[in-house]
Enzyme design. Structure first.
Site, PDB file in Angstrom:
ATOM      1  N   ALA A  57       0.790  -1.232   0.000  1.00  0.00           N
ATOM      2  CA  ALA A  57       0.000   0.000   0.000  1.00  0.00           C
ATOM      3  C   ALA A  57       0.832   1.297   0.000  1.00  0.00           C
ATOM      4  O   ALA A  57       0.626   2.173  -0.857  1.00  0.00           O
ATOM      5  CB  ALA A  57      -0.975  -0.031   1.172  1.00  0.00           C
ATOM      6  N   ASP A 246      -3.780  -2.636   3.940  1.00  0.00           N
ATOM      7  CA  ASP A 246      -4.003  -1.885   2.684  1.00  0.00           C
ATOM      8  C   ASP A 246      -5.059  -0.811   2.848  1.00  0.00           C
ATOM      9  O   ASP A 246      -5.066   0.190   2.132  1.00  0.00           O
ATOM     10  CB  ASP A 246      -4.396  -2.839   1.564  1.00  0.00           C
TER      11      ASP A 246
HETATM   12  O1  MRU Z   1      -1.049  -7.215  -3.491  1.00  0.00           O
HETATM   13  P1  MRU Z   1       0.015  -6.511  -2.697  1.00  0.00           P
HETATM   14  O2  MRU Z   1       1.334  -7.223  -2.721  1.00  0.00           O
HETATM   15  O3  MRU Z   1       0.116  -5.056  -3.051  1.00  0.00           O
HETATM   16  O4  MRU Z   1      -0.519  -6.587  -1.204  1.00  0.00           O
HETATM   17  C1  MRU Z   1       0.268  -6.028  -0.192  1.00  0.00           C
HETATM   18  C2  MRU Z   1      -0.230  -6.303   1.148  1.00  0.00           C
HETATM   19  O5  MRU Z   1      -1.302  -6.819   1.356  1.00  0.00           O
HETATM   20  C3  MRU Z   1       0.622  -5.805   2.258  1.00  0.00           C
HETATM   21  O6  MRU Z   1       0.587  -6.677   3.338  1.00  0.00           O
HETATM   22  C4  MRU Z   1       0.082  -4.432   2.654  1.00  0.00           C
HETATM   23  O7  MRU Z   1       0.050  -3.567   1.570  1.00  0.00           O
HETATM   24  C5  MRU Z   1       0.847  -3.807   3.701  1.00  0.00           C
HETATM   25  S1  MRU Z   1       2.278  -3.154   2.993  1.00  0.00           S
HETATM   26  C6  MRU Z   1       3.125  -2.213   4.057  1.00  0.00           C
END
Ligand code: MRU
Length: 354
Positions: A57, A246
């Site tokens: 995120a 997210d």
């Molecule tokens: O699909 P992604 O890899 O973008 O998903 C990321 C996540 O779910 C992470 O755990 C979340 O963004 C936290 S990142 C600091």
């Protein structure tokens, strides 16, 4: 767009503005290759976000801001209204990439607000201000992660083993990480810690990214498949869980990578505290609960194939692929932010700190 392969492993940065190019560490190729995806247009940036070249995120938010700055430089309008209309088009294009991580929309709004606040200035100056603002978002994110680390390290005791899911590390942020930032901070305090990293099917952010990132940092990490978490909890081998987020609703419900909810339920069953670490920019104060969080549905090929290459399911089988799930607030011991650690029910109090 060009792709530059580098043979070095050390000192990688997730995203960087370099001489009018947005350079992203290509996370689709990790851990086998350290390669940079060079974006010369805002469309390249949008493609990078959509295709998970950059993910996580906060990192998506930074990329979106840099994408706007990149696109703004190419706008030819002579007056502010025309310029701003074009900026909105760019913002819409980038905003259509991934729906769940609210940092994306937070960053796009911030860029538009900065442009509007400087509308009396020459457009050439506004364009420079936008580049500076996107870099400021990057720097602030790293600072926020370090502060999160300081606030969160108290929950990790010397000798603890921590389970994490997906990648909420330096790779998912401007640097240092959210959940992994807390783990890094505990390690920097001299605590002996171990991490169990869920592999995180279907895209394997845990296996490919978290394992790689923690090994690079010399943090003791053991990779497990997602369905092993309960086994290790039952054996008493996990002291706490920390994950990123997210999007967090006003009531503290938190969306994170698919499978996070299962970890939280297992943790509760075993009396293990479950923490979420995320910057205030991940809190969506406009939605009352997690039910309102849009969940991205991704390409079925992520499930039917491993890393887009090896087919593991019958052709044409029905596939569901939600990329995120929502963990209800009552499963979360605390939400760790750069402003401190809060009970989920109190998170709405941070509204004025955005
Ligand atoms: O699909 P992604 O890899 O973008 O998903 C990321 C996540 O779910 C992470 O755990 C979340 O963004 C936290 S990142 C600091």
């Amino acid at each position: 767009m060009s792709i530059v392969s580098l043979k070095i492993k050390a000192m990688v940065s997730t995203i960087e503005w370099r001489n009018g190019v947005v350079s992203m560490l290509d996370q689709t190729r990790l851990p086998l290759e350290v390669t940079y995806f060079e974006c010369k247009t805002y469309q390249d940036v949008a493609k990078g976000i959509k295709e998970l070249v950059i993910r996580g995120a906060p990192a998506i938010g930074i990329a979106a801001a840099m994408g706007v700055a990149l696109g703004a430089r190419d706008i030819n309008s002579q007056d502010f209204t025309g310029f701003y209309n074009e900026m909105e088009k760019i913002s819409k294009h980038i905003g259509a990439t991934r729906p769940t991580a609210v940092n994306l929309f937070w960053a796009l709004e911030r860029m538009k607000k900065v442009a509007a606040a400087n509308k009396e200035k020459p457009l050439s100056v506004i364009k420079e201000i936008l580049v500076e603002e996107s870099n400021r978002i990057l720097i602030e994110d790293i600072e926020a992660n370090k502060a999160m680390g300081r606030h969160g390290a108290q929950f990790i005791k010397d000798g603890n083993t921590i389970l994490t899911h997906c990648n909420a590390g330096a790779l998912a942020t401007g640097g240092y990480g959210t959940a992994l930032g807390v783990i890094r901070a505990a390690k920097e305090e001299g605590k002996e810690i171990k991490v169990y990293a869920d592999e995180t099917r279907p895209v394997l952010q845990g296996a490919r990214l978290t394992a790689w990132e923690l090994m690079e940092d010399g943090i003791n990490v053991t990779l497990i498949t997602d369905n092993m978490a309960g086994y290790f909890m039952k054996k008493g081998m996990i002291n706490l869980c920390i994950v990123g987020a997210d999007r967090i609703a006003r009531n503290g419900d938190a969306a994170n990578k698919i499978g996070t909810y299962s970890v939280a339920v297992l943790a509760r069953e075993h009396g293990i505290p479950f923490y979420v670490a995320a910057p205030v920019s991940t809190i969506d104060f406009t939605i009352p609960s997690g039910e309102h969080i849009p969940i991205e549905e991704r390409n079925p090929a992520e499930v039917s194939h491993i890393c887009g290459k090896i087919q593991v399911a019958p052709a044409k089988v029905n596939i569901a692929n939600p990329a995120f799930d929502v963990t209800p607030a009552e499963y979360i011991a605390a939400i760790i932010t750069e402003k401190g650690a809060f009970k989920p029910k109190d998170i709405w109090r941070l509204q004025d700190k955005v």
